[in-house]
Design a protein around this motif. Structure first.
Motif, PDB file in Angstrom:
ATOM      1  N   ALA A   8      26.966   1.387  63.573  1.00 41.49           N
ATOM      2  CA  ALA A   8      26.618   0.266  64.454  1.00 41.49           C
ATOM      3  C   ALA A   8      25.495   0.660  65.411  1.00 41.49           C
ATOM      4  CB  ALA A   8      27.845  -0.196  65.238  1.00 41.49           C
ATOM      5  N   THR A   9      25.534   1.876  65.913  1.00 44.15           N
ATOM      6  CA  THR A   9      24.475   2.341  66.805  1.00 44.15           C
ATOM      7  C   THR A   9      23.158   2.433  66.051  1.00 44.15           C
ATOM      8  OG1 THR A   9      26.097   3.586  68.113  1.00 44.15           O
ATOM      9  CG2 THR A   9      23.781   4.156  68.414  1.00 44.15           C
ATOM     10  N   ARG A  10      23.184   2.985  64.842  1.00 43.69           N
ATOM     11  CA  ARG A  10      21.971   3.076  64.031  1.00 43.69           C
ATOM     12  C   ARG A  10      21.421   1.687  63.711  1.00 43.69           C
ATOM     13  NH1 ARG A  10      25.090   7.214  60.486  1.00 43.69           N
ATOM     14  NH2 ARG A  10      24.716   9.137  61.661  1.00 43.69           N
ATOM     15  N   ALA A  11      22.297   0.737  63.390  1.00 48.59           N
ATOM     16  CA  ALA A  11      21.855  -0.628  63.097  1.00 48.59           C
ATOM     17  C   ALA A  11      21.197  -1.256  64.328  1.00 48.59           C
ATOM     18  CB  ALA A  11      23.034  -1.482  62.630  1.00 48.59           C
ATOM     19  N   ASP A  37      17.600  -2.569  63.956  1.00 48.35           N
ATOM     20  CA  ASP A  37      17.434  -4.020  63.888  1.00 48.35           C
ATOM     21  C   ASP A  37      17.067  -4.667  65.222  1.00 48.35           C
ATOM     22  OD1 ASP A  37      18.192  -3.691  61.247  1.00 48.35           O
ATOM     23  OD2 ASP A  37      20.279  -4.234  61.638  1.00 48.35           O
ATOM     24  N   VAL A  38      17.632  -4.183  66.319  1.00 49.27           N
ATOM     25  CA  VAL A  38      17.365  -4.786  67.626  1.00 49.27           C
ATOM     26  C   VAL A  38      16.141  -4.145  68.278  1.00 49.27           C
ATOM     27  CG1 VAL A  38      18.284  -5.238  69.935  1.00 49.27           C
ATOM     28  CG2 VAL A  38      19.768  -5.487  67.931  1.00 49.27           C
ATOM     29  N   LEU A  39      16.146  -2.810  68.370  1.00 46.27           N
ATOM     30  CA  LEU A  39      14.984  -2.137  68.963  1.00 46.27           C
ATOM     31  C   LEU A  39      13.822  -2.047  67.978  1.00 46.27           C
ATOM     32  CD1 LEU A  39      16.558   0.732  71.089  1.00 46.27           C
ATOM     33  CD2 LEU A  39      16.093  -1.648  71.714  1.00 46.27           C
ATOM     34  N   GLN A  40      14.106  -2.196  66.705  1.00 40.47           N
ATOM     35  CA  GLN A  40      13.118  -2.160  65.622  1.00 40.47           C
ATOM     36  C   GLN A  40      12.308  -0.865  65.605  1.00 40.47           C
ATOM     37  OE1 GLN A  40      11.015  -5.951  66.054  1.00 40.47           O
ATOM     38  NE2 GLN A  40      12.511  -6.911  64.707  1.00 40.47           N
ATOM     39  N   TRP A  41      13.016   0.258  65.787  1.00 36.93           N
ATOM     40  CA  TRP A  41      12.347   1.553  65.730  1.00 36.93           C
ATOM     41  C   TRP A  41      12.144   1.963  64.281  1.00 36.93           C
ATOM     42  CZ3 TRP A  41      15.519   4.689  69.872  1.00 36.93           C
ATOM     43  CH2 TRP A  41      15.104   4.297  71.152  1.00 36.93           C
ATOM     44  N   PRO A  42      10.957   2.437  63.920  1.00 35.01           N
ATOM     45  CA  PRO A  42      10.732   2.963  62.571  1.00 35.01           C
ATOM     46  C   PRO A  42      11.625   4.189  62.337  1.00 35.01           C
ATOM     47  CG  PRO A  42       8.657   2.722  63.773  1.00 35.01           C
ATOM     48  CD  PRO A  42       9.758   2.513  64.758  1.00 35.01           C
ATOM     49  N   TYR A  43      11.969   4.431  61.088  1.00 33.58           N
ATOM     50  CA  TYR A  43      12.886   5.532  60.808  1.00 33.58           C
ATOM     51  C   TYR A  43      12.611   6.139  59.443  1.00 33.58           C
ATOM     52  CZ  TYR A  43      15.175   1.990  57.987  1.00 33.58           C
ATOM     53  OH  TYR A  43      15.425   1.015  57.056  1.00 33.58           O
ATOM     54  N   GLU A  97      24.733   6.052  55.924  1.00 29.80           N
ATOM     55  CA  GLU A  97      23.284   6.023  56.132  1.00 29.80           C
ATOM     56  C   GLU A  97      22.950   6.933  57.314  1.00 29.80           C
ATOM     57  OE1 GLU A  97      19.920   2.578  56.045  1.00 29.80           O
ATOM     58  OE2 GLU A  97      21.713   2.164  57.208  1.00 29.80           O
ATOM     59  N   TRP A  98      22.074   7.889  57.105  1.00 34.44           N
ATOM     60  CA  TRP A  98      21.695   8.840  58.146  1.00 34.44           C
ATOM     61  C   TRP A  98      20.225   8.600  58.448  1.00 34.44           C
ATOM     62  CZ3 TRP A  98      25.139  11.997  60.514  1.00 34.44           C
ATOM     63  CH2 TRP A  98      24.630  12.955  61.390  1.00 34.44           C
ATOM     64  N   LEU A  99      19.932   7.975  59.583  1.00 35.30           N
ATOM     65  CA  LEU A  99      18.565   7.606  59.926  1.00 35.30           C
ATOM     66  C   LEU A  99      18.076   8.441  61.098  1.00 35.30           C
ATOM     67  CD1 LEU A  99      19.002   3.722  59.867  1.00 35.30           C
ATOM     68  CD2 LEU A  99      18.392   5.245  57.972  1.00 35.30           C
ATOM     69  N   ILE A 100      16.806   8.808  61.081  1.00 36.07           N
ATOM     70  CA  ILE A 100      16.167   9.494  62.202  1.00 36.07           C
ATOM     71  C   ILE A 100      15.015   8.597  62.641  1.00 36.07           C
ATOM     72  CG2 ILE A 100      14.925  11.546  62.975  1.00 36.07           C
ATOM     73  CD1 ILE A 100      16.463  13.098  60.800  1.00 36.07           C
ATOM     74  N   PHE A 101      15.018   8.229  63.921  1.00 34.06           N
ATOM     75  CA  PHE A 101      14.105   7.211  64.438  1.00 34.06           C
ATOM     76  C   PHE A 101      12.918   7.804  65.178  1.00 34.06           C
ATOM     77  CE2 PHE A 101      18.225   5.295  64.004  1.00 34.06           C
ATOM     78  CZ  PHE A 101      17.942   4.066  63.444  1.00 34.06           C
TER      79      PHE A 101
END
Length: 130
Positions: free
Chosen positions: A16-19, A23-29, A40-44
């Protein structure tokens, strides 16, 4: 040579934090190798940054804070940024407040602690040439 600062958010609901960041802050990752059982393991990419050092106490007041690290997001227009983020689902834990260093608001982050968002009144270092 240090090339960047890697900030960590520890979350009770990492997906939920990654989403929220995606999605909200729209940070590239980028997607990194997924640990066992993690969907899903994302690095922003968080953009320009700066580090400030604040005292844990002030000589001329009763102010005291425990030693800790904090994530703060900066913007040029607090009201406009709040409206933009709210249109994508952001919720705010407080109303905007004027402080000596700028106008601030705390933004709710699913599964994690609130993040301070502020429009600084001080000189900024993130635009300095490296």
């Amino acid at each position: 040579m240090i090339t960047a600062v890697h900030t960590l958010i520890y979350s009770d609901d990492a997906p939920a934090t990654r989403a929220f960041l995606r999605d909200v802050l729209q940070w590239p990752y980028v997607s990194d190798e997924v640990p066992e059982g993690d969907p899903e393991w994302l690095i922003f990419r968080t953009g320009p940054s700066e580090v400030g050092v604040h005292p844990t106490s002030a000589k001329d007041s009763s102010f005291r804070a425990e030693r800790h690290h904090s994530i703060t997001l900066m913007c040029d227009d607090l009201d406009g940024t709040m409206a933009d983020l709210a249109s994508r689902g952001a919720e705010f834990a407080t109303e905007p407040v004027d402080e000596s260093f700028g106008r601030i608001v705390f933004m709710k982050v699913p599964g994690a602690d609130d993040i301070l968002l502020y429009e600084p009144r001080h000189a900024v270092a993130y635009s300095l040439e490296g």
